[in-house]
Design a protein around this motif. Structure first.
Motif, PDB file in Angstrom:
ATOM      1  N   ILE B 155     -24.515 -31.150 -18.398  1.00  0.00           N
ATOM      2  CA  ILE B 155     -25.324 -32.157 -17.702  1.00  0.00           C
ATOM      3  C   ILE B 155     -26.760 -32.133 -18.217  1.00  0.00           C
ATOM      4  O   ILE B 155     -27.363 -33.172 -18.489  1.00  0.00           O
ATOM      5  CB  ILE B 155     -25.275 -31.900 -16.182  1.00  0.00           C
ATOM      6  CG1 ILE B 155     -23.851 -32.093 -15.657  1.00  0.00           C
ATOM      7  CG2 ILE B 155     -26.257 -32.811 -15.442  1.00  0.00           C
ATOM      8  CD1 ILE B 155     -23.632 -31.573 -14.242  1.00  0.00           C
ATOM      9  N   GLU B 156     -27.289 -30.930 -18.387  1.00  0.00           N
ATOM     10  CA  GLU B 156     -28.680 -30.803 -18.832  1.00  0.00           C
ATOM     11  C   GLU B 156     -28.847 -31.275 -20.277  1.00  0.00           C
ATOM     12  O   GLU B 156     -29.844 -31.917 -20.620  1.00  0.00           O
ATOM     13  CB  GLU B 156     -29.122 -29.345 -18.681  1.00  0.00           C
ATOM     14  CG  GLU B 156     -30.602 -29.133 -18.961  1.00  0.00           C
ATOM     15  CD  GLU B 156     -31.030 -27.692 -18.774  1.00  0.00           C
ATOM     16  OE1 GLU B 156     -30.157 -26.838 -18.505  1.00  0.00           O
ATOM     17  OE2 GLU B 156     -32.225 -27.414 -18.914  1.00  0.00           O
ATOM     18  N   LEU B 157     -27.879 -30.961 -21.120  1.00  0.00           N
ATOM     19  CA  LEU B 157     -27.971 -31.382 -22.520  1.00  0.00           C
ATOM     20  C   LEU B 157     -27.987 -32.903 -22.646  1.00  0.00           C
ATOM     21  O   LEU B 157     -28.639 -33.456 -23.528  1.00  0.00           O
ATOM     22  CB  LEU B 157     -26.783 -30.819 -23.313  1.00  0.00           C
ATOM     23  CG  LEU B 157     -26.856 -29.320 -23.615  1.00  0.00           C
ATOM     24  CD1 LEU B 157     -25.499 -28.802 -24.052  1.00  0.00           C
ATOM     25  CD2 LEU B 157     -27.905 -29.051 -24.679  1.00  0.00           C
ATOM     26  N   LEU B 158     -27.282 -33.567 -21.761  1.00  0.00           N
ATOM     27  CA  LEU B 158     -27.241 -35.030 -21.811  1.00  0.00           C
ATOM     28  C   LEU B 158     -28.405 -35.659 -21.043  1.00  0.00           C
ATOM     29  O   LEU B 158     -29.052 -36.579 -21.516  1.00  0.00           O
ATOM     30  CB  LEU B 158     -25.913 -35.529 -21.231  1.00  0.00           C
ATOM     31  CG  LEU B 158     -24.677 -35.243 -22.076  1.00  0.00           C
ATOM     32  CD1 LEU B 158     -23.414 -35.518 -21.278  1.00  0.00           C
ATOM     33  CD2 LEU B 158     -24.698 -36.084 -23.342  1.00  0.00           C
ATOM     34  N   GLY B 159     -28.632 -35.168 -19.860  1.00  0.00           N
ATOM     35  CA  GLY B 159     -29.574 -35.830 -18.970  1.00  0.00           C
ATOM     36  C   GLY B 159     -30.974 -35.273 -18.984  1.00  0.00           C
ATOM     37  O   GLY B 159     -31.857 -35.814 -18.320  1.00  0.00           O
ATOM     38  N   SER B 168     -28.067 -42.094 -16.640  1.00  0.00           N
ATOM     39  CA  SER B 168     -27.141 -43.217 -16.686  1.00  0.00           C
ATOM     40  C   SER B 168     -27.781 -44.398 -15.958  1.00  0.00           C
ATOM     41  O   SER B 168     -28.305 -44.245 -14.853  1.00  0.00           O
ATOM     42  CB  SER B 168     -25.823 -42.832 -16.003  1.00  0.00           C
ATOM     43  OG  SER B 168     -24.866 -43.840 -16.159  1.00  0.00           O
ATOM     44  N   VAL B 169     -27.760 -45.550 -16.588  1.00  0.00           N
ATOM     45  CA  VAL B 169     -28.451 -46.720 -16.046  1.00  0.00           C
ATOM     46  C   VAL B 169     -27.530 -47.927 -16.155  1.00  0.00           C
ATOM     47  O   VAL B 169     -26.554 -47.908 -16.922  1.00  0.00           O
ATOM     48  CB  VAL B 169     -29.757 -46.995 -16.835  1.00  0.00           C
ATOM     49  CG1 VAL B 169     -30.787 -45.903 -16.565  1.00  0.00           C
ATOM     50  CG2 VAL B 169     -29.480 -47.125 -18.324  1.00  0.00           C
ATOM     51  N   PRO B 170     -27.812 -48.992 -15.409  1.00  0.00           N
ATOM     52  CA  PRO B 170     -27.012 -50.201 -15.592  1.00  0.00           C
ATOM     53  C   PRO B 170     -27.026 -50.630 -17.063  1.00  0.00           C
ATOM     54  O   PRO B 170     -28.083 -50.786 -17.665  1.00  0.00           O
ATOM     55  CB  PRO B 170     -27.735 -51.230 -14.703  1.00  0.00           C
ATOM     56  CG  PRO B 170     -28.372 -50.407 -13.625  1.00  0.00           C
ATOM     57  CD  PRO B 170     -28.798 -49.151 -14.325  1.00  0.00           C
ATOM     58  N   GLY B 171     -25.855 -50.740 -17.651  1.00  0.00           N
ATOM     59  CA  GLY B 171     -25.752 -51.141 -19.053  1.00  0.00           C
ATOM     60  C   GLY B 171     -25.473 -49.993 -20.006  1.00  0.00           C
ATOM     61  O   GLY B 171     -25.139 -50.232 -21.164  1.00  0.00           O
ATOM     62  N   GLY B 172     -25.596 -48.768 -19.572  1.00  0.00           N
ATOM     63  CA  GLY B 172     -25.319 -47.663 -20.491  1.00  0.00           C
ATOM     64  C   GLY B 172     -25.985 -46.365 -20.093  1.00  0.00           C
ATOM     65  O   GLY B 172     -26.026 -46.015 -18.910  1.00  0.00           O
ATOM     66  N   VAL B 173     -26.514 -45.678 -21.107  1.00  0.00           N
ATOM     67  CA  VAL B 173     -27.205 -44.408 -20.857  1.00  0.00           C
ATOM     68  C   VAL B 173     -28.503 -44.397 -21.659  1.00  0.00           C
ATOM     69  O   VAL B 173     -28.681 -45.171 -22.601  1.00  0.00           O
ATOM     70  CB  VAL B 173     -26.339 -43.185 -21.256  1.00  0.00           C
ATOM     71  CG1 VAL B 173     -25.053 -43.148 -20.452  1.00  0.00           C
ATOM     72  CG2 VAL B 173     -26.023 -43.188 -22.751  1.00  0.00           C
ATOM     73  N   ARG B 174     -29.394 -43.517 -21.285  1.00  0.00           N
ATOM     74  CA  ARG B 174     -30.703 -43.483 -21.931  1.00  0.00           C
ATOM     75  C   ARG B 174     -30.720 -42.696 -23.240  1.00  0.00           C
ATOM     76  O   ARG B 174     -31.561 -42.940 -24.089  1.00  0.00           O
ATOM     77  CB  ARG B 174     -31.724 -42.837 -20.988  1.00  0.00           C
ATOM     78  CG  ARG B 174     -32.077 -43.657 -19.772  1.00  0.00           C
ATOM     79  CD  ARG B 174     -33.161 -42.940 -18.974  1.00  0.00           C
ATOM     80  NE  ARG B 174     -33.368 -43.539 -17.672  1.00  0.00           N
ATOM     81  CZ  ARG B 174     -34.156 -44.589 -17.452  1.00  0.00           C
ATOM     82  NH1 ARG B 174     -34.801 -45.133 -18.452  1.00  0.00           N
ATOM     83  NH2 ARG B 174     -34.300 -45.082 -16.239  1.00  0.00           N
ATOM     84  N   ALA B 175     -29.851 -41.696 -23.388  1.00  0.00           N
ATOM     85  CA  ALA B 175     -29.927 -40.830 -24.568  1.00  0.00           C
ATOM     86  C   ALA B 175     -28.546 -40.308 -24.930  1.00  0.00           C
ATOM     87  O   ALA B 175     -27.678 -40.163 -24.065  1.00  0.00           O
ATOM     88  CB  ALA B 175     -30.878 -39.663 -24.301  1.00  0.00           C
ATOM     89  N   GLY B 176     -28.368 -40.019 -26.213  1.00  0.00           N
ATOM     90  CA  GLY B 176     -27.111 -39.461 -26.685  1.00  0.00           C
ATOM     91  C   GLY B 176     -27.146 -37.945 -26.689  1.00  0.00           C
ATOM     92  O   GLY B 176     -28.049 -37.320 -26.127  1.00  0.00           O
ATOM     93  N   LEU B 177     -26.164 -37.369 -27.347  1.00  0.00           N
ATOM     94  CA  LEU B 177     -26.061 -35.917 -27.418  1.00  0.00           C
ATOM     95  C   LEU B 177     -26.599 -35.455 -28.772  1.00  0.00           C
ATOM     96  O   LEU B 177     -26.128 -35.917 -29.817  1.00  0.00           O
ATOM     97  CB  LEU B 177     -24.594 -35.496 -27.258  1.00  0.00           C
ATOM     98  CG  LEU B 177     -24.279 -34.008 -27.333  1.00  0.00           C
ATOM     99  CD1 LEU B 177     -24.925 -33.256 -26.165  1.00  0.00           C
ATOM    100  CD2 LEU B 177     -22.765 -33.792 -27.318  1.00  0.00           C
TER     101      LEU B 177
END
Lengths: 189, 474
Positions: B155-159, B168-177
């Motif tokens: 969770i921390e690595l992604l978020g 995670s936001v409407p339409g997708g996510v803010r950052a990749g891995l």
């Protein structure tokens, strides 16, 4: 990347960033992170959770930073106290722990825990919202100075007293068995 | 003379609740209720907020399940934008949800219920905690801590942080891995597999010691509901709803979650802030259903990954198809951890995970959206209505713990009826009643938005108010 294997010093700031002065711990940890000191990892957390025991087990020193509720007219006095592991008062596991119980969990599970300090930073406004009170703003600079000194001394071969804090009257060298538990204003979740 | 037993509060759960057990004149259990006495009310105060803020706001419902709310909320936002999110965003959300399932299930099994399971329901309460577990089996306890750490790290690595990531936001996510993050996850998988398989072996070994609990901890016929894939397999992020009964018969299948209101009704009880959803076609009395790990394993055709499918096969052989005892939530949780690890292993080298095409951009294209995912505790619904500017006008949240509310009441009544006969509370029974609730791993922060840290107080009260028996646990 969370890699506790290379961090010998952990600075853990915790609190609710949407409760004004309760954000002090997180803000301070974030600023410490910006220093990019080798061997130092800062963590900005909403609450202390059990798996942090695994991170602590790999560290030599831990500095917990939290807000302390004071009246608005208080002096901006930062308290620094040594922490000892404890587990005897563990009535039931909840998801958010105190630093001492977390250290106790670390020691019980991994056979060791770091020397640890609690840095308590005064705040007066814990209402909903963002932004610090005057008291908290004035105290934050002092807290950063104290943490900088703690980090500088953490690698010292001999135990040394914590840095002097105006009016705090507290810090002595961290005794291995002294208990120190704070009552902090804290609003998880 | 009618009497009442009160357990207030219930310990080792997330939140603040109490239990009352009503005895009839003959001293037999006549009723039991799980009450939630605190209220936070996100449904109401989200009104007027911009849609874009909803994932970040609703993630604050809970410090344990923020990811579940983050994902369901973002999915409701996807519907209102009327977009198909990029494949990378879909996979990354799935990866985070798998991390969430691992960390939450590890906390439930090793930390919250582990002391009961490994040390025994009747063991000394003073040592029946994680420290007692560490003293009895330090390696096992250590592994549990590290398994939860692994889930939290994903969770921390992604978020960017492990609690309340606004990722995670409407339409997708803010950052990749990041590539380093992928390497770290891969490096920790072998130990996580070992721990999950060790826990499964250990649970199967001790299971026979809990025969009484298995038949009394909420073992009754009910419906079960969960998401399944198009093929009917175990699903945790997307798919459609399936309801099955205790005979394993499919009652409703491939129900688009958008139509959930045709299948799920909600009643409110005057003594609890927990809503009580039920399967609408059967009404509130007959329509009791369970969600979460037990339901997901009963509902799916296969797990869809080899090791977990082998475990599911054995599980179904042991319990003759559909498992009806709520005590088996523990077992199901362990199989789900294994499945989550297999799915992570399968996807970790997918190049999409490091893609920078992560978000579909759109404005408000619909005024209504339903987002559904499987939280660790069960199916989670976020339903929003917005105005043309995207300001929230109405919110409905259906939380896993609420959906299990009717089943938890029935579980408490069954345990009390099995163990209590007369005006005294036998030693060890209180813990069993609490453990029956713990099997569901309820999260009251999510379902009513409450947090708490509490001792235990139990009273046996006669109809005239006289306290017949009383126990305190500080």
């Amino acid at each position: 990347m969370p890699d506790s294997r290379t961090a010998s010093i952990l600075v853990i700031g915790y609190g609710n960033t949407l409760r004004r002065d309760d954000a002090l711990g997180c803000m301070i940890a974030d600023l410490v992170g910006c220093w990019q000191r080798p061997g130092v990892r800062s963590m900005s957390l909403a609450q202390l959770t059990p798996e942090l025991a695994a991170e602590l087990a790999a560290a030599e020193t831990a500095v917990f930073v939290d807000a302390r509720k004071c009246s608005p007219s208080s002096e901006p006095t930062v308290h620094v106290e040594p922490l000892s592991p404890r587990g005897e008062d563990w009535a039931s596991l909840v998801h958010a722990l105190t630093p001492s119980v977390l250290l106790g969990l670390c020691k019980a599970a991994f056979g060791q825990c770091p020397g640890a300090w609690q840095v308590s930073v005064p705040g007066s406004d814990f209402s909903f919202g963002e932004g610090l009170s005057d008291l908290a703003g004035r105290a934050m600079g002092q807290a950063l100075g104290i943490i900088e000194t703690l980090l500088a001394r953490a690698g010292s071969p001999e135990p040394v007293p914590a840095p002097e804090c105006p009016d705090s009257g507290s810090p002595q060298a961290p005794p291995a068995s002294q208990d120190s538990e704070h009552e902090h204003a804290h609003h998880p979740g | 003379m009618a009497q009442q037993i009160l357990i207030d509060p219930v310990t080792r759960i997330e939140g603040h609740a109490k239990i009352t057990i009503q005895l009839d004149d003959a001293g037999k259990v006549s009723d039991a209720r799980f009450h939630v006495a605190e209220f936070r009310g996100f449904e109401k105060f989200c009104e007027g907020r911009p849609l874009w803020e909803m994932p970040g706001i609703t993630a604050r419902i809970c410090g344990i399940c923020p990811v579940s709310h983050l994902l369901a909320s973002a999915k409701a936002g996807d519907k209102i934008l009327a977009v198909t999110i990029p494949p990378a965003a879909n996979k990354l959300r799935r990866l985070m949800n798998l991390g969430q399932i691992i960390q939450s299930h590890a906390l439930s099994f090793f930390h919250l219920s582990g002391p009961d399971l490994m040390l025994g329901m009747d063991s000394d309460p003073a040592g029946r905690n994680i420290f007692g577990l560490i003293a009895a089996d330090p390696d096992f306890a250590r592994r549990g801590i590290r398994l939860r750490q692994f889930g939290q790290e994903i969770i921390e690595l992604l978020g960017g942080k492990k609690i309340h990531p606004a990722w995670s936001v409407p339409g997708g996510v803010r950052a990749g891995l990041a590539r380093e993050g992928r390497e770290h996850i891969r490096s920790r998988l072998p130990e996580a597999f070992e721990t999950a398989q060790l826990a499964l072996r250990r649970f199967k070994t001790i299971f026979d010691q809990f025969h009484e609990e298995a038949i009394s901890f909420g073992d009754f016929p009910s419906l079960f509901m969960a998401l399944v894939s198009a093929e009917g397999n175990w699903e945790h992020y997307d798919g459609n709803l399936r309801f099955v009964n205790s005979d394993g018969e499919v009652v409703a299948d491939q129900v688009d979650p958008v139509f959930y209101q045709q299948y799920i009704g909600e009643v409110v009880q005057p003594d609890s802030y927990l809503k009580s959803p039920y399967y609408k076609p059967l009404g509130p009395t007959q329509g009791i259903y369970r969600v979460g790990p037990l339901a997901r394993l009963n509902v799916c055709t296969h797990m869809g990954v080899p090791l977990a499918d082998l475990e599911l096969k054995e599980y179904r052989y042991r319990f003759h198809g559909t498992a009806t005892s709520s005590f088996l939530y523990h077992y199901a949780r362990l199989i789900e951890i294994l499945a989550a690890l297999e799915l992570i292993e399968r996807m970790i080298d997918d190049p999409d995970l490091t893609s920078d095409h992560l978000r579909a951009v759109a404005g408000i294209n619909r005024l209504d959206g339903v987002g559904v995912s499987e939280a660790p505790r069960g199916t989670l619904f976020h339903h929003y209505q917005v105005d043309k500017d995207g300001l929230i006008r109405w919110v409905n949240l259906i939380i896993a713990t609420g959906q299990n509310n009717l089943a938890m009441n029935r579980t408490v009544a069954q345990i009390a009826g099995h163990y209590i006969h007369g005006p005294r509370i036998p030693e060890g029974v209180l813990n069993r009643i609490e453990a029956g609730i713990r099997a569901f791993d309820p999260c009251l922060s999510c379902s009513t938005h409450a947090v708490g840290f509490m001792p235990l107080h139990v009273q046996l009260v006669a109809a005239d108010g006289t306290i017949q028996d009383e126990i305190w646990r500080d």
